[in-house]
Scaffold this motif. Structure first.
Motif, PDB file in Angstrom:
ATOM      1  N   THR A  45     -29.497  26.733  -0.661  1.00 26.15           N
ATOM      2  CA  THR A  45     -29.068  27.988  -1.228  1.00 26.15           C
ATOM      3  C   THR A  45     -30.456  28.369  -2.349  1.00 26.15           C
ATOM      4  O   THR A  45     -30.571  29.438  -2.827  1.00 26.15           O
ATOM      5  CB  THR A  45     -28.111  27.809  -2.364  1.00 26.15           C
ATOM      6  OG1 THR A  45     -28.319  26.761  -3.112  1.00 26.15           O
ATOM      7  CG2 THR A  45     -26.687  27.696  -1.419  1.00 26.15           C
ATOM      8  N   GLY A  46     -31.484  27.478  -2.356  1.00 31.34           N
ATOM      9  CA  GLY A  46     -32.612  27.635  -3.325  1.00 31.34           C
ATOM     10  C   GLY A  46     -33.593  28.660  -2.728  1.00 31.34           C
ATOM     11  O   GLY A  46     -33.370  29.183  -1.456  1.00 31.34           O
ATOM     12  N   GLU A  47     -34.645  28.804  -3.294  1.00 33.41           N
ATOM     13  CA  GLU A  47     -35.793  29.819  -2.724  1.00 33.41           C
ATOM     14  C   GLU A  47     -36.485  28.956  -1.852  1.00 33.41           C
ATOM     15  O   GLU A  47     -36.560  27.777  -1.678  1.00 33.41           O
ATOM     16  CB  GLU A  47     -36.632  30.035  -4.099  1.00 33.41           C
ATOM     17  CG  GLU A  47     -36.287  30.682  -5.205  1.00 33.41           C
ATOM     18  CD  GLU A  47     -35.799  32.313  -4.755  1.00 33.41           C
ATOM     19  OE1 GLU A  47     -36.798  32.668  -3.785  1.00 33.41           O
ATOM     20  OE2 GLU A  47     -34.953  33.021  -5.273  1.00 33.41           O
ATOM     21  N   GLY A  48     -36.920  29.846  -0.669  1.00 35.81           N
ATOM     22  CA  GLY A  48     -38.085  29.243   0.181  1.00 35.81           C
ATOM     23  C   GLY A  48     -37.208  28.581   1.464  1.00 35.81           C
ATOM     24  O   GLY A  48     -35.986  28.549   1.349  1.00 35.81           O
ATOM     25  N   ASP A  49     -38.024  28.267   2.380  1.00 40.67           N
ATOM     26  CA  ASP A  49     -37.519  27.486   3.695  1.00 40.67           C
ATOM     27  C   ASP A  49     -37.003  26.180   3.596  1.00 40.67           C
ATOM     28  O   ASP A  49     -37.909  25.365   4.131  1.00 40.67           O
ATOM     29  CB  ASP A  49     -38.299  28.061   4.851  1.00 40.67           C
ATOM     30  CG  ASP A  49     -38.468  29.586   4.957  1.00 40.67           C
ATOM     31  OD1 ASP A  49     -37.442  30.264   4.711  1.00 40.67           O
ATOM     32  OD2 ASP A  49     -39.537  30.144   5.234  1.00 40.67           O
ATOM     33  N   ARG A  50     -36.038  25.852   2.790  1.00 47.93           N
ATOM     34  CA  ARG A  50     -36.173  24.280   2.544  1.00 47.93           C
ATOM     35  C   ARG A  50     -34.741  24.009   2.639  1.00 47.93           C
ATOM     36  O   ARG A  50     -33.750  24.876   2.078  1.00 47.93           O
ATOM     37  CB  ARG A  50     -36.630  23.887   1.033  1.00 47.93           C
ATOM     38  CG  ARG A  50     -38.093  23.884   1.017  1.00 47.93           C
ATOM     39  CD  ARG A  50     -38.698  22.881   1.946  1.00 47.93           C
ATOM     40  NE  ARG A  50     -40.154  22.752   1.897  1.00 47.93           N
ATOM     41  CZ  ARG A  50     -41.261  23.500   2.652  1.00 47.93           C
ATOM     42  NH1 ARG A  50     -40.685  24.261   3.633  1.00 47.93           N
ATOM     43  NH2 ARG A  50     -42.552  23.338   2.398  1.00 47.93           N
ATOM     44  N   LEU A  51     -34.141  22.817   3.035  1.00 46.85           N
ATOM     45  CA  LEU A  51     -32.924  22.079   2.744  1.00 46.85           C
ATOM     46  C   LEU A  51     -33.001  20.716   2.197  1.00 46.85           C
ATOM     47  O   LEU A  51     -33.880  19.971   2.385  1.00 46.85           O
ATOM     48  CB  LEU A  51     -32.537  21.768   4.182  1.00 46.85           C
ATOM     49  CG  LEU A  51     -31.176  20.728   4.196  1.00 46.85           C
ATOM     50  CD1 LEU A  51     -29.878  21.882   3.761  1.00 46.85           C
ATOM     51  CD2 LEU A  51     -30.870  20.531   5.841  1.00 46.85           C
ATOM     52  N   THR A  52     -32.126  20.759   0.951  1.00 51.71           N
ATOM     53  CA  THR A  52     -32.252  19.793   0.087  1.00 51.71           C
ATOM     54  C   THR A  52     -31.041  18.870   0.656  1.00 51.71           C
ATOM     55  O   THR A  52     -29.822  19.198   0.517  1.00 51.71           O
ATOM     56  CB  THR A  52     -32.203  20.212  -1.326  1.00 51.71           C
ATOM     57  OG1 THR A  52     -33.136  20.998  -1.462  1.00 51.71           O
ATOM     58  CG2 THR A  52     -32.210  18.873  -2.050  1.00 51.71           C
ATOM     59  N   LEU A  53     -31.584  17.380   0.771  1.00 55.30           N
ATOM     60  CA  LEU A  53     -30.438  16.341   1.053  1.00 55.30           C
ATOM     61  C   LEU A  53     -30.509  15.665  -0.206  1.00 55.30           C
ATOM     62  O   LEU A  53     -31.267  14.765  -0.492  1.00 55.30           O
ATOM     63  CB  LEU A  53     -30.615  15.709   2.367  1.00 55.30           C
ATOM     64  CG  LEU A  53     -29.577  14.718   2.627  1.00 55.30           C
ATOM     65  CD1 LEU A  53     -29.574  14.575   4.230  1.00 55.30           C
ATOM     66  CD2 LEU A  53     -29.787  13.439   2.254  1.00 55.30           C
ATOM     67  N   LYS A  54     -29.209  15.358  -0.879  1.00 57.78           N
ATOM     68  CA  LYS A  54     -28.940  14.403  -1.928  1.00 57.78           C
ATOM     69  C   LYS A  54     -27.950  13.422  -1.599  1.00 57.78           C
ATOM     70  O   LYS A  54     -26.936  13.920  -1.350  1.00 57.78           O
ATOM     71  CB  LYS A  54     -28.747  15.148  -3.296  1.00 57.78           C
ATOM     72  CG  LYS A  54     -29.805  16.150  -3.655  1.00 57.78           C
ATOM     73  CD  LYS A  54     -29.212  16.802  -5.152  1.00 57.78           C
ATOM     74  CE  LYS A  54     -30.292  17.861  -5.435  1.00 57.78           C
ATOM     75  NZ  LYS A  54     -29.751  18.458  -6.644  1.00 57.78           N
TER      76      LYS A  54
END
Length: 371
Positions: A92-101
């Motif tokens: 959902t953040g800015e830029g073309d990124r997927l965050t995995l936590k």
């Protein structure tokens, strides 16, 4: 897109879909898996343009949406997380990124636009039927070892699935590489009558077999002249079919063989395995000398020497010597469910039939070798 999912559920789904993705791709988007979330479920889609697999699994969806991420990298990350971990996926953040936590771990993966992800349209599939998972597993396991790997004979690079007419209509699976042939049949399921003969590609067979391993119920099969779809509980595998004509395999199944030999299958396989240790790696040839109630198995090579082993058999015809590729013998022996294997021969130069007395629906043909 934002969601939370248990590591085991995510790993199971990723394991199914990532194996479709080729390690080397000239089209970057084909290295990615499409991740979409909605209605309390996570969906994963992967394709190589010939096969597409879609799997859905339950997840806590905070924000519906879709993103693509590198399939093998994502799989390796999740695989290395501890058992029982919860995984948060956030795009959902800015830029073309997927965050995995997960716990104290945090990964940021590059993504590609979802609009670039190819959709393998199913099209009209007029023939539909259901097959018990155990029956489909048997059709695959007893034939796929004979699929040809010779790319120039592309029409042999799969399992030929078709309806066979007779007193009892049968669904028949056939595979051959020109040296051996496997033919297995089961009663024709309702709805399969009139289906076209189709060649299911080797890679599709391999991916299908993995999915069947975790399925106990029925598998829904839909097909047309060009595509086939297998639907499981949470997964759907769609594949293009091989565009070619499978040869008339009935012509290579001999009908005049009159020498029948029966041998304990387990003892035979172990003896072939031992004796073939001596054979050269290229030829892997073993000779069977049949005389009365005894078989002499032998192999020899200039480099390694000679090996001989004797086995008790049931054989009442004139003596015969015949040679076979040891690996081919073992492949067939591994498919025999009963205690005994039955060899039906004509002479040292003609195709030999191998039957499983416990399973009349299975038949194997093996070409002999000069030894």
């Amino acid at each position: 897109m934002k969601l939370t999912i248990e590591r085991a559920a995510l790993l199971r789904a990723l394991n199914h879909v990532q194996s479709v993705v080729e390690r080397r791709n000239t089209i970057p988007i084909l290295s990615n898996v499409l991740i979409d979330s909605k209605d309390g479920a996570l969906g994963l889609t992967a394709t190589d343009m010939d096969i597409a697999i879609v799997e859905r699994t339950a997840a806590e969806v905070a924000t519906a949406g879709a993103v693509t991420a590198p399939a093998h990298t994502l799989y390796d990350i999740v695989r290395k997380l501890p058992d029982g971990a919860q995984v948060d996926l956030d795009a959902t953040g800015e830029g073309d990124r997927l965050t995995l936590k997960s716990g104290r771990s945090r990964f940021t993966l590059a993504t590609l636009p979802t609009d670039d992800f190819p959709v393998m349209s199913g099209g009209d599939m007029p023939h539909e039927f259901q097959l018990d998972a155990e029956a489909l597993r048997a059709l695959i396991d007893r034939t796929r070892f004979a699929i040809s790997t010779e790319e120039t004979r592309y029409y042999l690079n799969g399992i030929y699935l078709h309806a066979a007419d007779g007193e009892t209509p049968m669904l028949r699976a056939v595979a051959t590489d020109g040296h051996r042939l496997a033919r297995v049949e089961i009663p024709l399921p309702d709805g399969a009558g009139g289906m076209p003969g189709v060649i299911v590609p080797r890679k599709t067979v391999s991916e299908l077999r993995k999915l069947i391993e975790e399925t106990d119920g029925a598998v829904s099969i839909s097909l047309s002249d060009t595509k086939i779809r297998f639907a499981f509980g949470d997964a759907v595998l769609t594949s293009k079919l091989i565009d070619g004509t499978f040869p008339d395999y009935e012509r290579v199944i001999p009908s005049g063989n009159d020498k029948i030999m029966t041998v304990d299958c387990s003892d035979f396989a172990e003896a072939v395995d031992r004796v073939s240790t001596i054979a050269t790696e290229k030829m892997r040839a073993v000779k069977m000398k049949l005389d009365g109630d005894q078989m002499e198995l032998s192999a020899s090579s200039q480099e390694n020497g000679q090996a001989v082993e004797e086995l008790a058999i049931d054989y009442g015809r004139e003596a015969i010597e015949i040679g076979f590729n040891a690996r081919y013998l073992l492949d067939i022996a591994n498919q025999v469910e009963g205690d005994a294997a039955e060899f039906v021969m004509a002479d040292a130069a003609s195709p030999t039939i191998v039957r499983d007395p416990k399973d009349p629906g299975a038949l194997y043909v093996l070409m002999p070798m000069r030894v």
